[in-house]
Design a protein around this motif. Structure first.
Motif, short mmCIF file in Angstrom:
data_model
loop_
_atom_site.label_atom_id
_atom_site.label_comp_id
_atom_site.label_asym_id
_atom_site.label_seq_id
_atom_site.Cartn_x
_atom_site.Cartn_y
_atom_site.Cartn_z
N SER A 1 7.93 -5.55 -8.68
CA SER A 1 7.01 -4.44 -8.45
C SER A 1 5.57 -4.94 -8.50
O SER A 1 5.27 -5.95 -9.12
CB SER A 1 7.21 -3.34 -9.51
N VAL A 2 4.71 -4.21 -7.82
CA VAL A 2 3.29 -4.56 -7.79
C VAL A 2 2.48 -3.28 -7.97
O VAL A 2 2.92 -2.18 -7.61
CB VAL A 2 2.90 -5.24 -6.46
N SER A 3 1.29 -3.41 -8.55
CA SER A 3 0.42 -2.26 -8.74
C SER A 3 -0.50 -2.10 -7.53
O SER A 3 -1.12 -3.08 -7.09
CB SER A 3 -0.42 -2.44 -10.01
N VAL A 4 -0.60 -0.89 -7.02
CA VAL A 4 -1.43 -0.61 -5.85
C VAL A 4 -2.04 0.79 -6.01
O VAL A 4 -1.62 1.58 -6.84
CB VAL A 4 -0.61 -0.66 -4.55
N ASP A 5 -3.03 1.08 -5.19
CA ASP A 5 -3.55 2.44 -5.08
C ASP A 5 -2.85 3.11 -3.91
O ASP A 5 -2.86 2.59 -2.79
CB ASP A 5 -5.06 2.42 -4.83
N ARG B 1 6.07 3.38 -3.91
CA ARG B 1 6.52 3.22 -2.53
C ARG B 1 7.43 2.00 -2.45
O ARG B 1 7.20 0.99 -3.12
CB ARG B 1 5.31 3.06 -1.62
N VAL B 2 8.47 2.11 -1.63
CA VAL B 2 9.34 0.98 -1.33
C VAL B 2 9.39 0.89 0.20
O VAL B 2 9.96 1.77 0.86
CB VAL B 2 10.75 1.16 -1.90
N GLY B 3 8.78 -0.15 0.75
CA GLY B 3 8.68 -0.22 2.20
C GLY B 3 7.89 0.97 2.70
O GLY B 3 6.78 1.24 2.26
N ILE C 1 3.68 0.43 -7.20
CA ILE C 1 3.45 1.51 -8.15
C ILE C 1 1.96 1.79 -8.30
O ILE C 1 1.17 0.86 -8.47
CB ILE C 1 4.04 1.15 -9.53
N ASP C 2 1.60 3.06 -8.27
CA ASP C 2 0.24 3.48 -8.62
C ASP C 2 0.27 3.80 -10.11
O ASP C 2 0.70 4.88 -10.52
CB ASP C 2 -0.15 4.71 -7.79
#
Length: 343
Positions: free
Chosen positions: A37-41, A49-51, A326-327
């Motif tokens: 998993s990665v952290s994003v806005d 989100r996945v894809g 993930i946000d």
């Protein structure tokens, strides 16, 4: 508190079938999700989100409840979800809130990785997903009105439909990897049909008495008495279908029952077999004949089992290919009060 509903159980598929990504524990699977998993806005209202597949708060609530259906109903009975439950520390060393969020995200990651794979392969489209959901609602839930009525008290219809869209991807994969001929061969090679007479353990009979009665029934059966008549007279298993008995493969019955039935030839009767339930006298029958509705149903079950096995074997790779974004800020604001027990 909203009552927990296991939507997948009614569809004959459940998240637990995918639990642990091919045999890992929940803790290992959650660790795997964290690693991929990665952290994003993300846009407002989107937690993860996945894809191309987005996860909203309603979606996450649904995945949490469905994933932990059995555990959560047990925990409700222990009143874990009273006021302040979110700060309770669970066995894994995290708070109950953290555990539920991680568990729901793990379930969503698994299902959405499956859907992304199916779409990438070109075997599942948005149109396919919509059609599959309509089919499941009609055939598994009694139509749109009944489906919406069932969900009204529990979860949003949109979240439930999005979940079923991902379930539909498993069906698509099953048909992609398992032809009609393969499914028939899988059924005929690996399934068993059997009926049994179960004398259950009870406070009214000692184990020796249960065994003695089972032995008496066995002796009557091998002496030529009609097995169906003996079932009607003695069997205590209310779940057995009087007409078709049980049709099963490895892992679907307790091991002692499966091994005993597997060792029999069609028409042969076992001596009493002990399980935790009691003693069983088992007779093996021929599988349902090709061309019957029962045969078609079990062939489809065999196809789906093959698909589930394929999914489990490849889950880890798909989760790595389609990481969970993930946000973290949005996730920290998720309202889990739906799980709080009302006073």
């Amino acid at each position: 508190m909203k009552k927990i509903l296991c939507l997948a159980a009614a569809a004959a598929l459940c998240v637990s079938a995918l639990s642990g990504c091919g045999g890992q524990t929940d803790e290992e699977a959650t660790k795997k999700t964290t690693e991929t998993s990665v952290s994003v806005d993300l846009p407002e209202g989107v937690l993860a989100r996945v894809g191309e597949q987005e996860i909203t708060e309603d979606d996450l609530i649904f995945y949490i409840a469905d994933k932990l259906y059995d555990d959560m109903n047990e925990l409700y009975n222990e009143t874990l979800f009273a006021d302040g439950w979110e700060d309770y520390e669970v066995e894994t060393g995290v708070t109950a809130r953290e555990y539920l969020l991680e568990t729901g995200l793990d379930a969503a990651h698994q299902y959405l990785a499956i859907r992304n794979y199916a779409e990438m392969k070109g075997i599942y489209s948005d149109e396919d997903a919509e059609a599959k959901v309509l089919d499941m609602i009609e055939n598994d839930y009694g139509g749109e009105e009944a489906f919406e009525e069932m969900l009204a008290e529990y979860y949003t219809v949109d979240a439930a439909k999005k979940y079923l869209e991902s379930v539909g991807a498993i069906y698509a994969i099953s048909y992609d990897i398992c032809s009609d001929e393969d499914a028939a061969a899988e059924f005929e090679d690996n399934y068993i049909c059997a009926k049994h007479i179960l004398i259950q353990f009870s406070d009214d009979m000692s184990e020796d008495e249960v065994l003695a009665q089972s032995t008496e029934i066995y002796n009557k059966a091998i002496a030529g008495e009609n097995f169906e008549s003996l079932i009607e007279e003695y069997d205590t298993d209310t779940g057995q279908d009087a007409e078709s008995g049980y049709v099963f493969t490895e892992g679907e019955m307790v091991d002692e029952f499966y091994e005993a039935a597997l060792a029999l030839e069609v028409g042969e009767i076992s001596e009493p077999v002990r399980t935790d339930y009691g003693y069983h006298v088992i007779k093996r029958y021929a599988l349902p004949a090709e061309g019957t509705e029962t045969y078609d149903t079990y062939v489809e079950n065999a196809r789906l089992t093959a698909g589930m096995n394929y999914v489990s074997e490849n889950m880890e790779a798909w989760m790595e290919e389609y990481p969970l974004e993930i946000d973290e800020d949005a996730l920290s604001k998720v309202d889990l009060s739906v799980f709080t027990i009302a006073e």
